[in-house]
Design a protein around this motif. Structure first.
Motif, PDB file in Angstrom:
ATOM      1  N   ARG A 150       0.824  -1.207   0.000  1.00 22.98           N
ATOM      2  CA  ARG A 150       0.000   0.000   0.000  1.00 22.98           C
ATOM      3  C   ARG A 150       0.864   1.266   0.000  1.00 22.98           C
ATOM      4  O   ARG A 150       0.585   2.233  -0.706  1.00 22.98           O
ATOM      5  N   ASP A 153       2.179   1.887  -3.362  1.00 21.65           N
ATOM      6  CA  ASP A 153       1.125   2.447  -4.209  1.00 21.65           C
ATOM      7  C   ASP A 153       1.042   3.962  -3.993  1.00 21.65           C
ATOM      8  O   ASP A 153       0.927   4.735  -4.946  1.00 21.65           O
ATOM      9  N   ARG A 154       1.145   4.362  -2.730  1.00 22.86           N
ATOM     10  CA  ARG A 154       1.100   5.796  -2.397  1.00 22.86           C
ATOM     11  C   ARG A 154       2.276   6.538  -3.034  1.00 22.86           C
ATOM     12  O   ARG A 154       2.115   7.619  -3.586  1.00 22.86           O
ATOM     13  N   GLY A 157       1.781   7.101  -6.622  1.00 20.58           N
ATOM     14  CA  GLY A 157       0.896   8.251  -6.823  1.00 20.58           C
ATOM     15  C   GLY A 157       1.674   9.555  -6.737  1.00 20.58           C
ATOM     16  O   GLY A 157       1.451  10.482  -7.521  1.00 20.58           O
TER      17      GLY A 157
ATOM     18  N   ILE B 121      -5.437   4.784 -10.281  1.00 24.58           N
ATOM     19  CA  ILE B 121      -5.534   5.764  -9.204  1.00 24.58           C
ATOM     20  C   ILE B 121      -4.852   5.129  -7.994  1.00 24.58           C
ATOM     21  O   ILE B 121      -5.271   4.075  -7.524  1.00 24.58           O
ATOM     22  N   ARG B 122      -3.779   5.775  -7.532  1.00 18.45           N
ATOM     23  CA  ARG B 122      -2.956   5.195  -6.470  1.00 18.45           C
ATOM     24  C   ARG B 122      -3.472   5.578  -5.092  1.00 18.45           C
ATOM     25  O   ARG B 122      -4.193   6.562  -4.945  1.00 18.45           O
ATOM     26  N   SER B 123      -3.017   4.840  -4.098  1.00 23.79           N
ATOM     27  CA  SER B 123      -3.364   5.127  -2.709  1.00 23.79           C
ATOM     28  C   SER B 123      -3.066   6.587  -2.389  1.00 23.79           C
ATOM     29  O   SER B 123      -2.003   7.091  -2.730  1.00 23.79           O
ATOM     30  N   GLY B 124      -4.014   7.264  -1.744  1.00 27.22           N
ATOM     31  CA  GLY B 124      -3.793   8.658  -1.367  1.00 27.22           C
ATOM     32  C   GLY B 124      -4.249   9.646  -2.411  1.00 27.22           C
ATOM     33  O   GLY B 124      -4.325  10.834  -2.145  1.00 27.22           O
ATOM     34  N   GLN B 125      -4.542   9.165  -3.617  1.00 29.03           N
ATOM     35  CA  GLN B 125      -5.015  10.099  -4.648  1.00 29.03           C
ATOM     36  C   GLN B 125      -6.536  10.219  -4.572  1.00 29.03           C
ATOM     37  O   GLN B 125      -7.222   9.294  -4.181  1.00 29.03           O
ATOM     38  N   GLY B 141      -6.744   1.964  -6.405  1.00 30.67           N
ATOM     39  CA  GLY B 141      -6.033   1.241  -5.352  1.00 30.67           C
ATOM     40  C   GLY B 141      -6.633   1.418  -3.975  1.00 30.67           C
ATOM     41  O   GLY B 141      -7.446   2.315  -3.744  1.00 30.67           O
ATOM     42  N   GLY B 143      -7.075   2.787  -0.476  1.00 28.82           N
ATOM     43  CA  GLY B 143      -6.709   4.096   0.047  1.00 28.82           C
ATOM     44  C   GLY B 143      -6.862   5.218  -0.967  1.00 28.82           C
ATOM     45  O   GLY B 143      -6.568   6.358  -0.668  1.00 28.82           O
TER      46      GLY B 143
END
Lengths: 269, 221
Positions: A150, A153-154, A157, B121-125, B141, B143
Motif C-alpha cells: 500500500r 502504491d502511495r 501516486g 488511481i494510487r493510494s492517497g489520490q 487502489g 486508500g
C-alpha cells in the motif's frame, strides 16, 4: 546526460539502502560511472552499507550550503573505481534539503556521471519528496506484505503527481517494481503475497525479485554491498536486476520453491 | 520551494450598499449629511456599493454623486443594478460594475461533463468529477478515492472508495470490472467491504440505489 534513479518505497525497512548500494555497485562494475547519494539526512546508513563510514568528512548538506565542493564530499569506493558515494549529514534534519540546492548538486553531478542513484528515506515528507523530485527512473522497493504494497502504491501516486516530470508535463517517470525479502516457501503456504499478487496491485513492470537471504545481513554488517557476493542468491538476483535495468531480458530466478533433496529432507537444511 | 509573489484568489466581503432613489444632488447631499452626522466615525472611509436600480434616467450625474461621496471620505467601490448607459459612464470614471449575488445565481446550470482518467488511481489520490460522470480506465487502489456527482465507471479493479451521486443524484450508479472496494456510496448511502461481502457482491458488477438501500447486480463485463 546522466540518468537519475531514485530508490524509494514509502515504508521503512524494506531494503532501500541495501538496494541502492547493490544497484549502484552493479552499474559501476559494468563500467558505468555511478554516484549514490544518501538522502536520509539525520539517519545516515548508506555509508555503513558501502563500508566507507570512516572516510566521511564532508556531506551532502555541506555541499548544498556551499561549505564544501563536490570533490571534497564525494567518497571514492575502495573496490570499484567507477563508484562514488555522497553521504548524508548525520547532524541535520530533512529540512536542510531544498529543491534549488538538490537541483544544483544533481546538475553538477550529471556532468560527470552516467548514473545518479538517490537513496530515499522512508515516509512521504521533505526528504523522500526531494529524493524523487528529479528522478528519471524510480525503483519502488516493496516487501511481499500488504502494508508495504500500500505504501508503494502511495509513492507511485506521488511520482505521478509531485515529481518534476509530472509538474512540467514531461514524459512520466519510468517506474520499476523490485520485490525484496521474497520467500517462495511462505508464498506456497499462503503466508506471503506472491509476485503475481503484488504485480497485479501495483501494475508496474518487475525489475527483480530478491530472495530473503542470510547474505544480506552479513553483507550489511561487513559493509560490502551484497551484489559483490556473487555466490549468494541475493547477490545474483541483484545482478540480474542491474542487467534488466540496462535493458537485458532475463528470466526471474529464486521465485519458485526449491525442491528439497532426499538427504536435505532427512537432515534438514 | 519558492512562493509566488502574487496569487489570485476568490473571496467574498460584506459591503454597505447605498441605495439612491433621487436624481437631485442637493437632496441627496442633505440626506447623506444628516445620516453621517449620526455616526461620523462609522462611515469614515467606508467602502460603498451604490445601487441605482430605481434611477431610470440615462443622464444621471454619476460623477457628481462620486464627488459628493468622496468629499465625505466615503469610497465608492462600484455600482450595481444600473442602466447600461450609467454602466458605461461608471467604466469611464474607473468604477467597477458589480453584479449582486442574486443576479449571478440566475445563471443557467452547468452542462454535464464526463471526466475520463486513463491511469491507475494510487493510494492517497483523490479524483472528483464535478457535475458529471467519472470513467476510470485502470484500477483504483486501496486508500484511493474516486468521487463523482454523476456515475462512476471503472474499467479495472475497484479496491479503494467510490462515491457516486455526491451532490445527491439517486440515479447514479457505480460500475466496476472487479469490486473489492473499501467503501461504495451512492447519494450518501454507503456500504463497507463487509456489507459488500454479505450482499454477495459479484466479481464484476453494478451498484445502484433502490429506494433507500443499495443493491448490487452482476454484470458480464
Amino acid at each position: 546526460m546522466a540518468q537519475i534513479i531514485v530508490v524509494t518505497s514509502g515504508k521503512g525497512g524494506v531494503g532501500k539502502t541495501t538496494t541502492s548500494a547493490a544497484i549502484a555497485t552493479g552499474l559501476a562494475l559494468k563500467g558505468h560511472k555511478t554516484v549514490v547519494i544518501d538522502f536520509d539526512i539525520g539517519l545516515r546508513n548508506l555509508d555503513l552499507i558501502m563500508g566507507c563510514e570512516r572516510r566521511v568528512v564532508y556531506d551532502f548538506v555541506n555541499v548544498i550550503n556551499g561549505e564544501a565542493n563536490l570533490n571534497q564530499a564525494l567518497i571514492k569506493d575502495k573496490r570499484c573505481p567507477k563508484l562514488f558515494v555522497l553521504p548524508a549529514s548525520q547532524t541535520r534534519d530533512k529540512d536542510a534539503l531544498t529543491k534549488e540546492g538538490v537541483g544544483t548538486v544533481l546538475n553538477n553531478l550529471a556532468k560527470d556521471f552516467e548514473y545518479i542513484i538517490c537513496d530515499s528515506p522512508a515516509g512521504i515528507e521533505t526528504g523522500a519528496m526531494m529524493a524523487l523530485y528529479f528522478a528519471d527512473v524510480a525503483i519502488v522497493t516493496t516487501n511481499p506484505e500488504v502494508s508495504s504494497v500500500r505504501d508503494s502504491d502511495r509513492i507511485l501516486g506521488m511520482l505521478q503527481s509531485k515529481s518534476k516530470r509530472a509538474e512540467e508535463g514531461l514524459e512520466p517517470v519510468i517506474e520499476y517494481l523490485l520485490l525484496t525479502r521474497y520467500c517462495p516457501a511462505r508464498v506456497t503456504t499462503g503466508e506471503m503475497l506472491s509476485v503475481e499478487d503484488v504485480e497485479e496491485i501495483l501494475a508496474i513492470p518487475l525489475l527483480g525479485v530478491i530472495p530473503e537471504s542470510q547474505a544480506v545481513l552479513k553483507a550489511s554488517n561487513s559493509g560490502v554491498p551484497v551484489i559483490i557476493d556473487t555466490e549468494s542468491d541475493a547477490g545474483m538476483a541483484y545482478s540480474d536486476a542491474v542487467d534488466r535495468l540496462l535493458g537485458e531480458e532475463l528470466p526471474f530466478r529464486f521465485i519458485m520453491e526449491e525442491k528439497k533433496g532426499f538427504l536435505k529432507r532427512i537432515f534438514g537444511s | 520551494m519558492q512562493t509566488p509573489s502574487l496569487e489570485l484568489k476568490g473571496s467574498s466581503f460584506t459591503l454597505s450598499v447605498l441605495h439612491i432613489n433621487s436624481q437631485d444632488m442637493a437632496v441627496i447631499t442633505a440626506e447623506l449629511d444628516s445620516k453621517l452626522a449620526i455616526a461620523p466615525q462609522f462611515f469614515l472611509g467606508a467602502p460603498l456599493v451604490v445601487n441605482l436600480s430605481t434611477i431610470k434616467a440615462s443622464n444621471f450625474d454619476l460623477l457628481g454623486l462620486k464627488d459628493i461621496l468622496t468629499s465625505r471620505q466615503l469610497i465608492i467601490v462600484g455600482i450595481t443594478s444600473a442602466l447600461p448607459e450609467i454602466n458605461a459612464m461608471a467604466k469611464s470614471i474607473g468604477l467597477a460594475i458589480i453584479k449582486s449575488g442574486k443576479a449571478a445565481s440566475n445563471q443557467p446550470q452547468m452542462p454535464k461533463t464526463t471526466k475520463i482518467v486513463k491511469q491507475n488511481i494510487r493510494s492517497g489520490q483523490q479524483i472528483y468529477a464535478k457535475n458529471g460522470d467519472l470513467i476510470v480506465i485502470g484500477a483504483v487502489g486501496n486508500g484511493a478515492e474516486v468521487i463523482a456527482d454523476g456515475s462512476i465507471h471503472i474499467y479495472g479493479t475497484l479496491r479503494g472508495k467510490a462515491m457516486a451521486g455526491a451532490a445527491g443524484d439517486k440515479n447514479a450508479v457505480i460500475m466496476a470490472q472487479k469490486i473489492e472496494a473499501e467503501l461504495v456510496s451512492i447519494a450518501g448511502q454507503y456500504w463497507l467491504t463487509e456489507n459488500l461481502q454479505q450482499n454477495g457482491a459479484a466479481p464484476s458488477g453494478c451498484i445502484r440505489l433502490e429506494g433507500e438501500s443499495l443493491t448490487v447486480e452482476s454484470l458480464p463485463l
